[in-house]
Design an enzyme around this catalytic site. Structure first.
Site, short mmCIF file in Angstrom:
data_model
loop_
_atom_site.label_atom_id
_atom_site.label_comp_id
_atom_site.label_asym_id
_atom_site.label_seq_id
_atom_site.Cartn_x
_atom_site.Cartn_y
_atom_site.Cartn_z
CE LYS A 77 85.81 49.25 45.93
NZ LYS A 77 86.61 49.28 47.08
CE LYS A 107 85.43 56.42 50.37
NZ LYS A 107 84.41 55.46 50.63
CE LYS A 150 85.97 49.58 56.93
NZ LYS A 150 84.67 48.99 56.68
P1 TYM Z 1 80.91 51.07 53.62
O1 TYM Z 1 81.05 49.80 54.36
O2 TYM Z 1 81.98 51.48 52.67
O3 TYM Z 1 80.71 52.27 54.63
C1 TYM Z 1 79.72 52.21 55.63
C2 TYM Z 1 79.11 53.57 55.89
O4 TYM Z 1 80.14 54.49 56.27
C3 TYM Z 1 80.09 55.64 55.44
N1 TYM Z 1 81.46 56.13 55.21
C4 TYM Z 1 81.81 57.41 55.32
N2 TYM Z 1 81.09 58.51 55.62
C5 TYM Z 1 81.75 59.68 55.67
N3 TYM Z 1 83.09 59.81 55.44
C6 TYM Z 1 83.83 58.73 55.13
N4 TYM Z 1 85.13 58.86 54.94
C7 TYM Z 1 83.20 57.46 55.06
N5 TYM Z 1 83.63 56.20 54.79
C8 TYM Z 1 82.54 55.39 54.88
C9 TYM Z 1 79.47 55.17 54.14
O5 TYM Z 1 78.88 56.24 53.44
C10 TYM Z 1 78.45 54.18 54.64
O6 TYM Z 1 77.27 54.82 55.02
N6 TYM Z 1 77.59 50.03 50.08
C11 TYM Z 1 77.73 50.30 51.48
C12 TYM Z 1 77.20 49.21 52.39
C13 TYM Z 1 75.80 48.85 52.09
C14 TYM Z 1 74.64 49.62 52.37
C15 TYM Z 1 73.56 48.86 51.90
C16 TYM Z 1 74.44 50.87 52.97
C17 TYM Z 1 75.39 47.70 51.49
N7 TYM Z 1 74.04 47.71 51.38
C18 TYM Z 1 72.25 49.34 52.03
C19 TYM Z 1 73.13 51.33 53.09
C20 TYM Z 1 72.05 50.57 52.62
C21 TYM Z 1 79.22 50.45 51.77
O7 TYM Z 1 80.06 49.93 51.08
O8 TYM Z 1 79.50 51.12 52.89
#
Ligand code: TYM
Length: 328
Positions: free
Chosen positions: A111, A194, A197
């Site tokens: 980032k 991967k 967004k």
């Molecule tokens: P975020 O919003 O980027 O993604 C949400 C969830 O989707 C999964 N994910 C994927 N899994 C497989 N392949 C992909 N291409 C892919 N893109 C996204 C992510 O692994 C995630 O599970 N930091 C987290 C949000 C968060 C969170 C938490 C999660 C904040 N606090 C506490 C669990 C527990 C995030 O940015 O996810």
């Protein structure tokens, strides 16, 4: 019942990566565990979104959670910013987190490279906020995709360190959870890494048939197999990885055989893939529209969830305050 927590940032719509990496597990886990699924709107502030966009994105994810089958009667669904207890724990955990270890987190480094003019403290302490989300409910299991492994390691470190500093056995060490043998990583359509967004390589659950087809037909491929039974290069493996989650095993085998005997035509593969993605998304798409139209229901779900989440969070916080030496 074992406690489960997970969340998704509201930065647009849910894509296939979110769905197969996390949401499918949410839907299955709500049957067996004490589940809390939230919308991580505080986390989304690292990129300074406009207020109207946040409101819109939170509603979008709420509707999409429901459309995917998360049931507010089985799981607690809430918006992170409705549970202020998380922030107090975030402060305590930040006191025990060190600059060096936070700077070494890969997503922070990425980032910082992507947005050099906005390397803010929230970005640096993203993992401690995530740890607070989990530890505030003393959750044991966290359904997440492969990309969250380093953040999960930090969450465990925060739990361990708190316990060590205060000589208690208070926070359990939370573990990533997936029903598959390995954590899921859904690739993007651009042949690199991967689906995500910020990479602009996503298929969203709400994409219509035409959009899906257009995106899939444009997916990056190569010039085809050069010899029988050769290993697939990453760009082709990526398409097969997506096929594996949306198509029938017979379809995957059919195209695998075609790859192996060098008769594969990428146009046919893509057409089939687009059709299977559309068949998969169509019913969800319909439900997204229905749930999005009823804002009152979304509001009700979020309010009920917030109430339950605050209660659980306050219990933890009362004990944390006592352990630290503050009044309850
Ligand atoms: P975020 O919003 O980027 O993604 C949400 C969830 O989707 C999964 N994910 C994927 N899994 C497989 N392949 C992909 N291409 C892919 N893109 C996204 C992510 O692994 C995630 O599970 N930091 C987290 C949000 C968060 C969170 C938490 C999660 C904040 N606090 C506490 C669990 C527990 C995030 O940015 O996810």
């Amino acid at each position: 019942m074992e406690k489960v927590v997970s969340g998704i940032r509201p930065t647009g719509n849910l894509h296939l990566g979110n769905y197969f990496g996390a949401v499918t597990s949410f839907v299955r886990m709500q049957e067996e565990y004490d589940c809390k699924f939230f919308i991580a709107d505080w986390h989304s502030l690292t990129t300074h979104p406009k207020p109207a966009d946040i409101r819109q994105s939170v509603d979008t994810i709420l509707a999409e959670y429901l459309a995917c089958g998360i049931d507010p009667n089985k799981a607690t669904i809430y918006v992170q910013s409705d549970v202020p207890q998380v922030l107090e724990l975030y402060l305590y955990l930040n006191m025990n987190a060190y600059l060096g270890e936070l700077e070494r987190v890969t997503t922070f480094k990425e980032k910082a490279r992507q947005q050099p003019d906005n390397v803010n403290a929230g970005l640096l302490t993203y993992p401690t906020l995530m740890a607070s989300d989990i530890l505030i409910h003393r959750a044991l299991k966290v359904p997440v995709g492969k990309d969250q492994e380093q953040n999960m390691e930090m969450a465990r470190k925060c739990a361990r360190r708190f316990n060590n500093i205060y000589g208690v056995d208070f926070f359990p060490e939370p573990q990533s959870f997936h029903f598959t043998a390995q954590a899921v990583k859904i690739p993007g359509l651009d042949g690199t890494g991967k689906m995500g967004k910020s990479q602009d390589n996503c298929i969203y659950l709400k994409d219509d048939e035409k959009t899906i087809k257009k995106k899939v037909m444009k997916a990056v491929t190569d010039c085809g197999p050069q010899s029988a039974n050769s290993p697939k290069p990453e760009v082709i493996q990526n398409l097969f990885d997506i096929m594996n989650v949306v198509s029938s095993p017979d379809t995957v085998r059919f195209f695998d055989d075609k790859w192996n005997d060098c008769s594969i035509r990428y146009g046919d593969l893509k057409k089939q893939l687009a059709e299977d993605i559309n068949n998969f998304c169509a019913p969800i798409r319909e439900r997204i529209e229905q749930f999005s139209a009823d804002k009152e229901n979304l509001h009700r779900v979020a309010m009920q969830g917030a109430e339950k989440a605050r209660q659980s969070a306050q219990q933890t916080l009362d004990e944390v305050r006592q352990i630290i030496g503050f009044h309850k």
